[in-house]
Design a protein around this motif. Structure first.
Motif, mmCIF file in Angstrom:
data_model
loop_
_atom_site.group_PDB
_atom_site.id
_atom_site.type_symbol
_atom_site.label_atom_id
_atom_site.label_comp_id
_atom_site.label_asym_id
_atom_site.label_seq_id
_atom_site.Cartn_x
_atom_site.Cartn_y
_atom_site.Cartn_z
ATOM 1 N N MET A 95 31.119 25.444 24.267
ATOM 2 C CA MET A 95 32.419 24.993 23.835
ATOM 3 C C MET A 95 33.501 25.352 24.846
ATOM 4 N N TRP A 96 33.119 25.406 26.086
ATOM 5 C CA TRP A 96 34.092 25.727 27.132
ATOM 6 C C TRP A 96 34.972 24.532 27.439
ATOM 7 N N LYS A 97 34.370 23.347 27.469
ATOM 8 C CA LYS A 97 35.094 22.136 27.862
ATOM 9 C C LYS A 97 35.641 21.387 26.652
ATOM 10 N N ASN A 98 36.611 20.541 26.931
ATOM 11 C CA ASN A 98 37.178 19.681 25.894
ATOM 12 C C ASN A 98 36.203 18.560 25.565
ATOM 13 N N THR A 99 36.374 18.017 24.381
ATOM 14 C CA THR A 99 35.685 16.794 23.993
ATOM 15 C C THR A 99 36.746 15.829 23.476
ATOM 16 N N ARG A 100 36.359 14.638 23.124
ATOM 17 C CA ARG A 100 37.313 13.682 22.554
ATOM 18 C C ARG A 100 37.761 14.106 21.155
ATOM 19 N N SER A 101 37.030 15.067 20.542
ATOM 20 C CA SER A 101 37.410 15.507 19.192
ATOM 21 C C SER A 101 38.143 16.846 19.183
ATOM 22 N N GLY A 102 38.139 17.578 20.295
ATOM 23 C CA GLY A 102 38.831 18.862 20.267
ATOM 24 C C GLY A 102 38.933 19.555 21.609
ATOM 25 N N TRP A 103 39.730 20.609 21.610
ATOM 26 C CA TRP A 103 39.975 21.398 22.811
ATOM 27 C C TRP A 103 38.881 22.431 22.989
ATOM 28 N N GLY A 104 38.492 22.662 24.233
ATOM 29 C CA GLY A 104 37.523 23.698 24.553
ATOM 30 C C GLY A 104 38.208 25.044 24.714
ATOM 31 N N LEU A 105 37.402 26.082 24.840
ATOM 32 C CA LEU A 105 37.914 27.446 24.927
ATOM 33 C C LEU A 105 38.809 27.650 26.149
ATOM 34 N N VAL A 106 38.479 27.053 27.276
ATOM 35 C CA VAL A 106 39.301 27.211 28.483
ATOM 36 C C VAL A 106 40.702 26.660 28.243
ATOM 37 N N SER A 107 40.802 25.468 27.689
ATOM 38 C CA SER A 107 42.113 24.875 27.411
ATOM 39 C C SER A 107 42.894 25.700 26.399
ATOM 40 N N ILE A 108 42.207 26.192 25.377
ATOM 41 C CA ILE A 108 42.876 26.991 24.351
ATOM 42 C C ILE A 108 43.423 28.284 24.948
ATOM 43 N N LEU A 109 42.604 28.981 25.731
ATOM 44 C CA LEU A 109 43.062 30.230 26.344
ATOM 45 C C LEU A 109 44.214 29.984 27.314
ATOM 46 N N LEU A 110 44.103 28.944 28.140
ATOM 47 C CA LEU A 110 45.196 28.632 29.070
ATOM 48 C C LEU A 110 46.486 28.302 28.322
ATOM 49 N N HIS A 111 46.364 27.583 27.209
ATOM 50 C CA HIS A 111 47.537 27.232 26.407
ATOM 51 C C HIS A 111 48.253 28.474 25.901
ATOM 52 N N TRP A 112 47.512 29.378 25.246
ATOM 53 C CA TRP A 112 48.142 30.533 24.617
ATOM 54 C C TRP A 112 48.590 31.580 25.629
ATOM 55 N N ILE A 113 47.832 31.774 26.690
ATOM 56 C CA ILE A 113 48.257 32.710 27.740
ATOM 57 C C ILE A 113 49.530 32.191 28.405
ATOM 58 N N SER A 114 49.570 30.890 28.682
ATOM 59 C CA SER A 114 50.772 30.294 29.275
ATOM 60 C C SER A 114 51.961 30.432 28.339
ATOM 61 N N ALA A 115 51.755 30.162 27.058
ATOM 62 C CA ALA A 115 52.852 30.253 26.086
ATOM 63 C C ALA A 115 53.419 31.669 26.048
ATOM 64 N N MET A 116 52.550 32.657 25.973
ATOM 65 C CA MET A 116 53.021 34.050 25.926
ATOM 66 C C MET A 116 53.737 34.435 27.224
ATOM 67 N N ALA A 117 53.173 34.014 28.362
ATOM 68 C CA ALA A 117 53.787 34.345 29.645
ATOM 69 C C ALA A 117 55.151 33.677 29.790
ATOM 70 N N ILE A 118 55.263 32.425 29.385
ATOM 71 C CA ILE A 118 56.539 31.713 29.505
ATOM 72 C C ILE A 118 57.613 32.373 28.646
ATOM 73 N N ILE A 119 57.270 32.705 27.422
ATOM 74 C CA ILE A 119 58.241 33.365 26.544
ATOM 75 C C ILE A 119 58.622 34.726 27.117
ATOM 76 N N GLY A 120 57.632 35.482 27.550
ATOM 77 C CA GLY A 120 57.900 36.794 28.144
ATOM 78 C C GLY A 120 58.733 36.713 29.413
ATOM 79 N N LEU A 121 58.404 35.769 30.285
ATOM 80 C CA LEU A 121 59.163 35.610 31.530
ATOM 81 C C LEU A 121 60.595 35.171 31.257
#
Length: 184
Positions: A1-27
């Motif tokens: 479940m690392w990669k995305n599919t047409r039905s959902g986001w993979g773990l890499v995309s999910i982690l990048l999303h939330w890490i980016s969100a936290m970093a952007i708010i913090g920065l």
């Protein structure tokens, strides 16, 4: 479940999303707080060091994220046609603003020709410097694009909460748990 599919986001995309969100708010919070620091404040040099270091890591992560997004399938968006268009344009806006904020921050920090030390582990070289008023122009771009990014991210958050609480669909869950993304 690392990669995305047409039905959902993979773990890499999910982690990048939330890490980016936290970093952007913090920065953003750190950057805003730094504008009030005085010369003799103990964080006068330490705050910018953290800000630049995290910002450079986020820039690299964002480049990777863009490549990952281009090379992976994107889950089919749900909702009405206008909602799907707004979501698509909103995501493009978020990516563009992230890159503008991060690149302008790089240009501020390298205007004098010195590279950026990232947590004293390595240095990102100054590839562009000595442009006319580089630090000033990049500083204005950095500030206003950061404000726009935070506002657009707030809208993105509100839309996700609307989908979750009002529409009662799984859009938010698909960005939290890759196992839930696999459900048809």
């Amino acid at each position: 479940m690392w990669k995305n599919t047409r039905s959902g986001w993979g773990l890499v995309s999910i982690l990048l999303h939330w890490i980016s969100a936290m970093a952007i708010i913090g920065l953003f919070a750190l950057g805003w707080w730094m504008t009030g620091l005085g010369y003799y404040d103990s964080w006068y040099n330490l705050g910018p060091w953290w800000h630049r270091s995290i910002g450079m890591l986020l820039l690299f992560a964002t480049f990777f994220r863009v490549v990952w997004r281009i090379t992976n399938p994107v889950p089919v968006e749900k909702g009405h046609r206008l909602e799907r268009l707004a979501a698509h344009l909103g995501h493009i806006g978020l990516y563009v603003l992230m890159l503008v904020v991060l690149v302008s921050g790089y240009l501020i920090s390298t205007a004098d020709g010195r590279g950026i030390s990232v947590f004293d582990a390595f240095t990102v070289p100054a590839m562009i410097s000595d442009l006319p008023n580089q630090a000033t122009v990049a500083g204005q771009v950095h500030w206003y694009s950061a404000l726009a990014l935070i506002l657009l991210a707030a809208g993105h958050t509100l839309a996700a909460l609307k989908h979750h609480w009002v529409d009662r669909n799984d859009v938010l869950w698909r960005m939290v748990d890759p196992r839930r993304s696999r459900r048809p």
